[in-house]
Design a protein around this motif. Structure first.
Motif, PDB file in Angstrom:
ATOM      1  N   TRP A  28      -1.080  -0.081  -3.563  1.00  0.00           N
ATOM      2  CA  TRP A  28      -2.046  -1.233  -3.619  1.00  0.00           C
ATOM      3  C   TRP A  28      -3.444  -0.814  -2.982  1.00  0.00           C
ATOM      4  O   TRP A  28      -3.462  -0.116  -2.241  1.00  0.00           O
ATOM      5  CB  TRP A  28      -1.708  -2.702  -2.965  1.00  0.00           C
ATOM      6  CG  TRP A  28      -0.631  -3.332  -3.754  1.00  0.00           C
ATOM      7  CD1 TRP A  28       0.075  -3.145  -4.588  1.00  0.00           C
ATOM      8  CD2 TRP A  28       0.107  -4.574  -2.754  1.00  0.00           C
ATOM      9  NE1 TRP A  28       1.159  -3.953  -4.881  1.00  0.00           N
ATOM     10  CE2 TRP A  28       1.349  -4.727  -3.943  1.00  0.00           C
ATOM     11  CE3 TRP A  28      -0.063  -5.157  -1.953  1.00  0.00           C
ATOM     12  CZ2 TRP A  28       1.824  -6.149  -3.667  1.00  0.00           C
ATOM     13  CZ3 TRP A  28       0.824  -6.445  -1.795  1.00  0.00           C
ATOM     14  CH2 TRP A  28       1.791  -6.656  -2.628  1.00  0.00           C
ATOM     15  N   LYS A  50      -6.890  -6.216  -5.182  1.00  0.00           N
ATOM     16  CA  LYS A  50      -5.698  -6.771  -4.774  1.00  0.00           C
ATOM     17  C   LYS A  50      -5.298  -6.671  -3.526  1.00  0.00           C
ATOM     18  O   LYS A  50      -5.058  -7.507  -2.678  1.00  0.00           O
ATOM     19  CB  LYS A  50      -4.683  -5.885  -5.673  1.00  0.00           C
ATOM     20  CG  LYS A  50      -3.217  -6.478  -5.333  1.00  0.00           C
ATOM     21  CD  LYS A  50      -1.898  -5.842  -5.789  1.00  0.00           C
ATOM     22  CE  LYS A  50      -1.995  -6.169  -7.480  1.00  0.00           C
ATOM     23  NZ  LYS A  50      -0.642  -5.658  -8.016  1.00  0.00           N
ATOM     24  N   ARG A 109       0.799  -1.293   0.047  1.00  0.00           N
ATOM     25  CA  ARG A 109       0.041   0.012   0.045  1.00  0.00           C
ATOM     26  C   ARG A 109       0.806   1.268   0.274  1.00  0.00           C
ATOM     27  O   ARG A 109       0.572   2.138  -0.878  1.00  0.00           O
ATOM     28  CB  ARG A 109      -0.959   0.108   1.145  1.00  0.00           C
ATOM     29  CG  ARG A 109      -1.623   1.341   1.746  1.00  0.00           C
ATOM     30  CD  ARG A 109      -2.720   1.697   0.791  1.00  0.00           C
ATOM     31  NE  ARG A 109      -3.384   2.962   1.319  1.00  0.00           N
ATOM     32  CZ  ARG A 109      -4.333   3.413   0.588  1.00  0.00           C
ATOM     33  NH1 ARG A 109      -4.905   2.694  -0.540  1.00  0.00           N
ATOM     34  NH2 ARG A 109      -5.266   4.224   1.153  1.00  0.00           N
TER      35      ARG A 109
END
Length: 268
Positions: free
Chosen positions: A233, A237, A228
Motif C-alpha cells: 500500500w 490509499k 504496506r
C-alpha cells in the motif's frame, strides 16, 4: 472545568508564544524559507516555557488542550531537526499552517489547562503521559509528511519541476518510519494502561470512549503497516488509512477529554 487564574504564568507566556508564532505567517513570500523557519524559533521556545509552566508549576494540570499543545510542539521540533538533516524538506505552506495551529493550541492550553495532576499521583502516570504524547507527536508528524507526499504527487502529475526537493520515495519511507515509531509507542501506551490501569485511574481498565477509540486507532495503524508490508500500500490509499487512524487517535484522548472538560464541564 478548571480554568487558570489571571495571574497564572501560563497566560503571558502563551500570549507571547502565540504572537511570536504569527510572525512567520505575515512575513510574506519575499523572504526565504530558512528565514521563515528561524522566525518560528522564539515562538517555539516560548511555547516550551508555557508548557513547562502548566505541567511543572506548583499545581500541575493536564488535559485535552495541553495534550494538543505538546503534540504540536513535538511536531515543530521534529520538523526543525529534519531541516538540519534533510535541507530538501521545504514547504512554506506547512510552516505557515503549523505556525497558525501552534498559536491556537498554545492559547487553548492556557484557557483549558485540564485536570490537576496531584489528584492522580501514580508513579506510572508520568511514563504513561510521556508515551502517549510521544505517540501522538510521531503520528502527527507522519500526517504532516503524508500531506507533503500528496503535494509532491500532485506536482508530479502536473509535470511541475521543483529542483532540490526531497524525492517522493524518500519522503514516503520517512513517513512510514514515523508511522512505525508512533505505532510502537502507542502499543506501549495501551499496554501500560491495561496492565497498570488501577494505579493510573483508580479502577480496573474499562471499555470507555477513550479506550475504544484508542484500540480502533491502534488497529487502523496496524492494518496500514500490514497493508504496506504485505500488499505494498502506498500513495492515496495509505494516506487515507493514516488519516483515519490519526482521527481516531485524536478522538481517543483529546476528544473524550474535550467532551468532559468543555461540553459537560467536568474534570473526571
Amino acid at each position: 472545568m478548571i480554568l487558570p487564574t489571571a495571574s497564572s504564568p501560563g497566560w503571558p507566556l502563551a500570549g507571547a508564544a502565540a504572537l511570536a508564532y504569527l510572525v512567520p505567517v505575515f512575513m510574506g513570500r519575499q523572504v526565504s524559507g530558512r528565514a521563515q523557519r528561524l522566525a518560528m524559533t522564539p515562538g517555539w521556545l516560548l511555547h516550551a516555557l508555557a508548557l513547562a509552566a502548566g505541567v511543572l508549576g506548583s499545581t500541575p494540570h493536564f488535559g485535552f488542550a495541553p495534550a494538543l499543545s505538546m503534540t504540536l510542539w513535538l511536531v515543530l521540533a521534529t520538523y526543525a531537526v529534519e531541516h538540519q538533516v534533510l535541507p530538501q524538506m521545504q514547504s512554506r505552506g506547512a510552516v505557515v499552517g503549523m505556525a497558525i495551529l501552534a498559536a491556537v493550541v498554545v492559547l487553548a492550553a492556557a484557557v483549558f489547562p485540564g485536570l490537576a495532576l496531584q489528584e492522580r499521583s501514580s508513579p506510572w502516570l508520568a511514563l504513561h503521559l510521556t508515551l502517549g504524547i510521544a505517540s501522538y507527536g510521531l503520528i502527527a508528524a507522519a500526517v504532516v509528511h503524508a500531506w507533503l507526499m500528496g503535494r509532491a504527487e500532485q506536482r508530479i502529475r502536473q509535470a511541475e519541476q521543483v529542483p532540490g526537493r526531497l524525492p517522493l520515495l524518500a519522503l514516503e519511507r520517512l513517513t512510514f518510519r514515523f508511522i512505525t515509531a508512533g505505532f510502537v509507542l502507542l502499543s506501549a501506551t495501551l499496554a501500560e494502561g491495561w496492565l497498570f490501569g488501577e494505579q493510573l485511574y483508580g479502577h480496573a481498565p474499562r471499555w470507555d470512549h477513550k479506550n475504544v477509540f484508542s484500540l480502533l486507532a491502534w488497529l487502523t495503524i496496524a492494518i496500514l503497516l500490514v497493508g504496506r508490508a504485505r500488499f505494498g500500500w502506498r500513495g492515496r490509499k495509505a494516506r487515507r488509512v493514516l488519516y483515519a487512524g490519526a482521527a481516531l487517535l485524536l478522538l481517543a484522548y483529546v476528544g473524550s477529554r474535550f467532551v468532559l472538560e468543555v461540553v459537560l464541564g467536568r474534570s473526571a
